[in-house]
Design an enzyme around this catalytic site. Structure first.
Site, PDB file in Angstrom:
ATOM      1  N   LYS A   1       0.871  -1.187   0.000  1.00 64.53           N
ATOM      2  CA  LYS A   1       0.000   0.000   0.000  1.00 64.53           C
ATOM      3  C   LYS A   1       0.901   1.228   0.000  1.00 64.53           C
ATOM      4  CE  LYS A   1      -4.385   1.179   0.208  1.00 64.53           C
ATOM      5  NZ  LYS A   1      -5.587   0.537  -0.326  1.00 64.53           N
TER       6      LYS A   1
ATOM      7  N   ASP B   1      -6.993   4.567  -4.442  1.00 68.41           N
ATOM      8  CA  ASP B   1      -7.635   4.431  -3.124  1.00 68.41           C
ATOM      9  C   ASP B   1      -8.219   5.829  -2.866  1.00 68.41           C
ATOM     10  OD1 ASP B   1      -7.735   2.476  -0.613  1.00 68.41           O
ATOM     11  OD2 ASP B   1      -7.318   4.450   0.199  1.00 68.41           O
TER      12      ASP B   1
HETATM   13  P1  NDP Z   1     -12.785   8.173  -2.579  1.00 70.78           P
HETATM   14  O1  NDP Z   1     -11.714   9.161  -2.368  1.00 70.78           O
HETATM   15  O2  NDP Z   1     -13.306   7.954  -3.947  1.00 70.78           O
HETATM   16  O3  NDP Z   1     -14.027   8.491  -1.623  1.00 70.78           O
HETATM   17  C1  NDP Z   1     -13.915   8.575  -0.242  1.00 70.78           C
HETATM   18  C2  NDP Z   1     -15.262   8.999   0.270  1.00 70.78           C
HETATM   19  O4  NDP Z   1     -15.311   8.845   1.676  1.00 70.78           O
HETATM   20  C3  NDP Z   1     -15.566  10.460  -0.018  1.00 70.78           C
HETATM   21  O5  NDP Z   1     -16.934  10.605  -0.226  1.00 70.78           O
HETATM   22  C4  NDP Z   1     -15.144  11.129   1.286  1.00 70.78           C
HETATM   23  O6  NDP Z   1     -15.785  12.365   1.563  1.00 70.78           O
HETATM   24  C5  NDP Z   1     -15.651  10.114   2.250  1.00 70.78           C
HETATM   25  N1  NDP Z   1     -14.996  10.275   3.546  1.00 70.78           N
HETATM   26  C6  NDP Z   1     -13.691  10.279   3.820  1.00 70.78           C
HETATM   27  N2  NDP Z   1     -13.519  10.464   5.125  1.00 70.78           N
HETATM   28  C7  NDP Z   1     -14.766  10.559   5.661  1.00 70.78           C
HETATM   29  C8  NDP Z   1     -15.270  10.725   6.977  1.00 70.78           C
HETATM   30  N3  NDP Z   1     -14.436  10.852   8.004  1.00 70.78           N
HETATM   31  N4  NDP Z   1     -16.615  10.758   7.152  1.00 70.78           N
HETATM   32  C9  NDP Z   1     -17.470  10.626   6.117  1.00 70.78           C
HETATM   33  N5  NDP Z   1     -17.038  10.481   4.858  1.00 70.78           N
HETATM   34  C10 NDP Z   1     -15.709  10.440   4.639  1.00 70.78           C
HETATM   35  O7  NDP Z   1     -12.221   6.790  -1.972  1.00 70.78           O
HETATM   36  P2  NDP Z   1     -12.668   5.307  -2.278  1.00 70.78           P
HETATM   37  O8  NDP Z   1     -14.134   5.257  -2.501  1.00 70.78           O
HETATM   38  O9  NDP Z   1     -11.751   4.754  -3.292  1.00 70.78           O
HETATM   39  O10 NDP Z   1     -12.298   4.571  -0.907  1.00 70.78           O
HETATM   40  C11 NDP Z   1     -13.198   4.499   0.193  1.00 70.78           C
HETATM   41  C12 NDP Z   1     -12.770   3.391   1.119  1.00 70.78           C
HETATM   42  O11 NDP Z   1     -12.762   2.140   0.413  1.00 70.78           O
HETATM   43  C13 NDP Z   1     -11.382   3.512   1.725  1.00 70.78           C
HETATM   44  O12 NDP Z   1     -11.395   2.957   3.024  1.00 70.78           O
HETATM   45  C14 NDP Z   1     -10.535   2.653   0.808  1.00 70.78           C
HETATM   46  O13 NDP Z   1      -9.358   2.205   1.440  1.00 70.78           O
HETATM   47  C15 NDP Z   1     -11.497   1.514   0.556  1.00 70.78           C
HETATM   48  N6  NDP Z   1     -11.216   0.708  -0.640  1.00 70.78           N
HETATM   49  C16 NDP Z   1     -11.142   1.290  -1.872  1.00 70.78           C
HETATM   50  C17 NDP Z   1     -10.917   0.511  -2.985  1.00 70.78           C
HETATM   51  C18 NDP Z   1     -10.945   1.063  -4.364  1.00 70.78           C
HETATM   52  O14 NDP Z   1     -10.913   0.266  -5.317  1.00 70.78           O
HETATM   53  N7  NDP Z   1     -11.035   2.358  -4.564  1.00 70.78           N
HETATM   54  C19 NDP Z   1     -10.658  -0.947  -2.856  1.00 70.78           C
HETATM   55  C20 NDP Z   1     -10.873  -1.464  -1.530  1.00 70.78           C
HETATM   56  C21 NDP Z   1     -11.115  -0.644  -0.465  1.00 70.78           C
HETATM   57  P3  NDP Z   1     -14.972  13.747   1.438  1.00 70.78           P
HETATM   58  O15 NDP Z   1     -14.956  14.007  -0.029  1.00 70.78           O
HETATM   59  O16 NDP Z   1     -15.767  14.693   2.232  1.00 70.78           O
HETATM   60  O17 NDP Z   1     -13.595  13.504   2.018  1.00 70.78           O
END
Ligand code: NDP
Length: 447
Positions: free
Chosen positions: A128, A168
């Protein structure tokens, strides 16, 4: 062997050697807890320093990332790549750009990734990376300059047979494009297999964008079917509104569920009649605006600023935002409000206290390393297509994803039954993921 004592000794060592990394401690503690069952039956896994080696990354790279902002000022960020375990294949795992990123967070994510990747059944190791760079509010040009500087160091540590990063939090198609461009320039080779999540015209795979969210829903569906429940007609809460959340919502609604709430870090949107996915994609993916904009542009949706999304009544909850976003109190709220199924689309979004509440209240719970493994699995399918210079159809790739998620579910379920903890998908996932990595490490000697 006194198993409890042995596990405690491992954990004490972890605390001492990795001070100030609470997320890493949390991820290791959860796996060690499951290993109690394994060590009772199979004491040979305590040999050859196996567990100590598994908890120590093979390599940790930390580097300076200087870049110039639009005003001409020099900015300095910190870059990380933790190459945790390559016993099953090249290191594989995403890059996260978020101001909260530090070594402990990258280590927790890399550690989880080892077991997740093992569960997929595909030949990929765990790693990672990322940076404390905050993409929010940055111009396209700033993002590009940052990515170019980041890759200027990272390029010497990665390769299609060495380490294959992906996206991510904060790293999507745009960032992968800039990173790939700089890698290609620095190495003078079009090595498609070096990054996944690429654009479709230059080596990307269909379904990769959707895979993590879709896969989480496929896993949820398996879990529901196993107890004669149906997603069709269920009310679903999805936290976050990024890549994972959007496609979890899309698939859940396609399968007949109604998504009644979603969020970002500023609050949540309550939408009892469901989500207009196309509008949400337009707001978040094209315009890069906040969820409050969505609520302003559609009837029947209300933005609750600073609200706790877990207070919304539903049948299924899919935390898809970030680590430790769902604590014990929120878990109680969910159980009180009738939620019967929780699947982690994000990595470790539920605190240990929340998981304990789910166990006590008989809420079926799928851990991230199983439920969100569809993203990395489809990345591995992208690597397969790159290696054979082929590209598969959406239907075929989605079918492969669905098959992989079903196998992961079966593997978690069967392993939990084998260890007399039927229905405990956390223990099932940890043990199933662990055994494959452990057997390979023992076979390959003390390295
Ligand atoms: P993105 O950056 O696309 O989206 C993250 C989302 O989570 C945004 O809407 C963000 O809002 C929100 N967020 C972040 N922190 C908070 C918080 N404290 N409270 C509420 N909302 C929050 O990321 P991903 O969708 O790619 O990733 C999301 C999760 O999934 C992570 O844990 C990642 O490690 C996991 N993951 C992702 C994979 C992938 O293929 N992308 C694969 C496997 C796991 P804001 O814009 O306000 O920050």
């Amino acid at each position: 062997m006194n198993v409890d004592q042995t596990i405690n000794q491992y954990y004490e060592q972890i605390l001492q050697r990795n001070a100030g990394e609470p997320e890493f401690h949390q991820a290791v503690a959860e796996v060690l807890e499951s290993l109690k069952y394994v060590l009772q039956k199979d004491t040979h896994y305590a040999n050859d320093g196996l567990i100590e080696r598994m908890c120590e990354p093979e390599r940790q790279i930390i580097f300076r990332v200087p870049w110039i902002d639009d005003a001409g000022n020099v900015q300095v960020n910190r870059g990380f790549r933790v190459q945790f375990n390559s016993v099953l294949g090249p290191y594989k795992g995403g890059l996260r750009f978020h101001p909260s990123v530090n070594l402990g967070i990258i280590k927790f994510l890399g550690f989880e990734q080892i077991f997740k990747n093992s569960l997929t059944g595909l030949p990929i190791g765990g790693g990672k990376g990322g940076s404390d760079f905050d993409p929010k509010g940055k111009s396209d040009r700033e993002i590009m300059r940052f990515c170019q500087s980041f890759m200027t160091e990272l390029h010497r540590h990665i390769g299609d047979k060495v380490d294959v990063p992906a996206g991510d939090i904060g790293v999507g198609g745009r960032e992968i494009g800039y990173l790939f461009g700089q890698y290609r320039r620095m190495n003078n080779r079009h090595e498609s297999g070096v990054l996944t999540g690429k654009g479709l015209q230059w080596g990307g795979s269909l379904v990769r964008t959707e895979a993590t969210g879709y896969g989480t829903v496929y896993f949820t569906q398996e879990m529901m079917t196993a107890t004669d429940q149906r997603l069709d007609g269920a009310r679903v809460i999805v936290s976050g509104s990024g890549n994972v959340a959007i496609y979890a919502m899309e698939k859940a609604q396609e399968l007949g569920a109604t998504v009644v709430a979603f969020s970002d870090s500023s609050g949540y949107v309550f939408c009892p009649d469901g989500v207009d996915i196309e509008l949400l994609k337009d707001v978040k993916e094209k315009r890069r605006e906040r969820v409050s904009t969505y609520a302003k542009e559609i009837d029947g949706a209300k933005f609750v600023e600073g609200g706790n999304i877990w207070e919304v009544e539903a049948d299924v909850a899919l935390p898809c935002a970030t680590q430790n976003e769902l604590d014990g109190e929120s878990a109680k709220l969910l159980a009180d409000n009738g939620v019967k199924f929780v699947a982690e689309g994000a990595n470790m979004p539920c605190t240990p206290e929340a998981v304990a509440v789910f166990r006590k209240r008989k809420v079926h719970f799928a851990p991230g390393k199983a439920a969100n493994a569809g993203g990395v699995a489809t990345s591995a399918l992208e690597m397969q297509q790159n290696a054979s210079r082929d590209s598969w159809s959406f239907e075929y790739t989605d079918k492969r994803l669905k098959g992989i998620m079903r196998n992961i579910f079966k593997s978690c379920r069967n392993t939990a039954e084998e260890y007399d903890v039927a229905g405990d998908y956390v223990t099932g996932a940890n043990i199933a993921g662990f055994r494959k990595v452990a057997d390979a490490m023992l076979a390959q000697g003390v390295i």
